[in-house]
Scaffold this active site. Structure first.
Site, PDB file in Angstrom:
ATOM      1  N   HIS B  37     -14.678  30.542  10.883  1.00 40.57           N
ATOM      2  CA  HIS B  37     -16.103  29.982  11.493  1.00 40.57           C
ATOM      3  C   HIS B  37     -15.945  29.023  12.501  1.00 40.57           C
ATOM      4  O   HIS B  37     -16.410  29.145  13.633  1.00 40.57           O
ATOM      5  CB  HIS B  37     -17.108  29.836  10.355  1.00 40.57           C
ATOM      6  CG  HIS B  37     -17.808  31.054   9.876  1.00 40.57           C
ATOM      7  ND1 HIS B  37     -17.048  32.097   8.960  1.00 40.57           N
ATOM      8  CD2 HIS B  37     -18.827  31.603  10.226  1.00 40.57           C
ATOM      9  CE1 HIS B  37     -17.929  33.075   8.999  1.00 40.57           C
ATOM     10  NE2 HIS B  37     -18.899  32.798   9.642  1.00 40.57           N
ATOM     11  N   LYS B 102     -21.984  35.402  -1.239  1.00 40.49           N
ATOM     12  CA  LYS B 102     -22.521  35.059  -2.555  1.00 40.49           C
ATOM     13  C   LYS B 102     -23.484  33.682  -2.555  1.00 40.49           C
ATOM     14  O   LYS B 102     -23.075  33.054  -2.060  1.00 40.49           O
ATOM     15  CB  LYS B 102     -21.689  35.306  -3.870  1.00 40.49           C
ATOM     16  CG  LYS B 102     -20.590  34.060  -3.822  1.00 40.49           C
ATOM     17  CD  LYS B 102     -19.979  33.965  -5.128  1.00 40.49           C
ATOM     18  CE  LYS B 102     -18.768  32.948  -4.915  1.00 40.49           C
ATOM     19  NZ  LYS B 102     -18.969  31.606  -5.537  1.00 40.49           N
TER      20      LYS B 102
END
Lengths: 279, 187
Positions: B37, B102
């Site tokens: 990222h 999650k």
């Protein structure tokens, strides 16, 4: 003086790394199965069922239960009548390297916390060595994933904070963690000692069998009270609601200073791993 | 009812999903974790071309274990999504339509998901041996030097997911916990 060759340490650590990651410790497995039977909320029961199935597949196929195969935390209890031939620390790291490479475990360690280059073999291990009486060497490998490790907290409370302060700190840590650490969680709580001792106590508490309570009735009652309160938060499996927020909890304590009340909560997940071997 | 969906996701797909919906997702998705990222967002800032398409695509926050012989992939499950939140709005702005991970998201991500729109799915954290069977192909397409953090193109077949945050801001964690507490406290 009993001689143990360092190569035996390497072999044991390598085996334990793979076994801990593919075979869920029996106490955690039993707690997970029991939770599936007891969970009153249907969606939560379904998630627990999938977690039990996952554990079975991992065991059968000898695959890692979770893709985060962790940092290898190694506890060594070295008998004072043991002499290790060779370099002990290097032998442990060689075991981690071998276990994680040959066992197809994920390499999740960076060599420097800010410059962040993966070491490529999951070394170095976090190694805790304790000298104990006797002529045996007990090795425990507890691979720790960081989804849960990141949710852990340490606070230097004051004596005035007392028991109520400890309870607040534990409950707040669980609420802050919420869905992130892959609940149902397992919690290791350290109380007392000093700044670094309390963190180690919390980690060691994660190794204790979930079926067992604290031998001191005062702390056994506190463990049960905290576990019951945590399982009233509603967080539930994966944070999607339910009773089963934590599978278990252990408290370890140590004497502390007149001015202090250190508390550490080491958060772990439903894949709380530990395997031991005695040489 | 469990809904079957395939990538790439359309705007209509995303807008029709509601927090708490169960989905079986198939098609191509891309893995990216923290380090990937950072590189993606740095590349965007420099105006460089990205190594993966974003428009209508889904990023899976995951780093699998090494692939055993004779299998498509090792164990694979989601990592904690919130660590990606600092980078996510920039990717949503470029057309990213879905994320799998999650745990909760922060307000800037939830707001950006409504603006663009996008959906956030939760996979079952830790069920990585079971979910490996839902991946039929895995290929590293960028940042190979990052090892487990490289960007991989996965082909999914019926990966079981829950819509955790929808494009209207609905939150399955808050809803699920409220539903459980309501059941527990019902007279």
């Amino acid at each position: 003086m009993r001689e143990i060759d360092a190569s035996r340490v390497t072999e044991a650590v390598a085996t334990l790394c793979v076994e801990a990651n593919c075979f869920l410790a029996e106490d955690v497995r039993c707690a997970l199965c029991a939770a599936e039977k007891q969970e009153p909320f249907a969606p939560a029961r379904e998630i627990l069922h999938i977690l039990c199935q996952n554990e079975e597949i991992a065991r059968r196929e000898r695959m890692p239960i979770c893709q985060d195969t962790g940092m290898a935390v190694v506890f060594a209890e070295v008998g004072q009548d043991v002499h290790i031939t060779g370099n002990f620390q290097e032998a442990v790291n060689a075991g981690v390297r071998q276990g994680y490479t040959q066992g197809l475990l994920r390499k999740s360690v960076v060599g420097d916390p800010l410059r962040r280059v993966n070491t490529g073999d999951n070394t170095p291990a976090i190694l805790h060595v304790r000298l104990v009486p006797g002529d045996r060497l007990k090795l425990t490998v507890a691979p720790k994933g960081f989804g849960s490790e990141n949710m852990s907290q340490l606070k230097m409370l004051t004596p005035a904070d007392g028991l109520a302060g400890v309870k607040r700190m534990v409950l707040q840590t669980v609420r802050d963690a919420g869905a992130n650490p892959c609940p149902p969680m397992v919690l290791g709580i350290g109380i007392g000692g000093d700044f670094e001792r309390v963190a180690q106590l919390a980690k060691e508490a994660l190794l204790l069998p979930l079926s067992q309570r604290n031998p001191d009735p005062y702390y056994a009652a506190l463990e049960e009270e905290l576990l019951a309160e945590i399982n009233q938060t509603g967080i539930g499996p994966q944070g999607l609601g339910g009773e089963t927020t934590a599978l278990g909890l252990h408290i370890l304590t140590a004497p502390t200073h007149i001015a202090g009340l250190p508390v550490a909560v080491n958060v772990s997940c439903h894949v709380t791993r530990h395997q031991s071997m005695t040489l | 009812m469990i809904r079957k969906l395939s990538t790439p996701l359309s705007r209509e797909d995303v807008l029709s999903l509601r927090a708490g919906d169960q989905v079986l997702l198939s098609g191509v998705v891309y893995t990216a974790r923290d380090a990937a990222h950072l590189r993606l967002v740095q590349a965007l800032e420099k105006g460089e071309e990205l190594p993966l398409p974003l428009e209508g695509q889904v990023i899976y926050y995951a780093g699998p274990t090494p692939t055993p012989q004779g299998r498509a992939i090792g164990s694979i499950g989601p990592t904690t999504s919130i660590r990606m939140d600092a980078y996510t709005p920039a990717l949503l702005e470029k057309g990213l339509r879905g994320m799998i991970g999650k745990g909760k998201r922060t307000a800037p991500v939830v707001e950006a998901m409504q603006a663009y729109p996008a959906v956030y799915f939760a996979a079952i954290g830790g069920a990585a041996a079971l979910m490996a069977s839902c991946v039929t192909a895995c290929e590293v397409i960028a940042y190979d030097d990052l090892g487990p953090e490289s960007i991989k193109r996965l082909t999914l077949r019926d990966l079981p997911l829950v819509v955790a945050v929808d494009a209207q801001g609905g939150d399955a964690f808050a809803q699920g916990q409220a539903a459980y507490l309501a059941q527990r406290d019902a007279p």
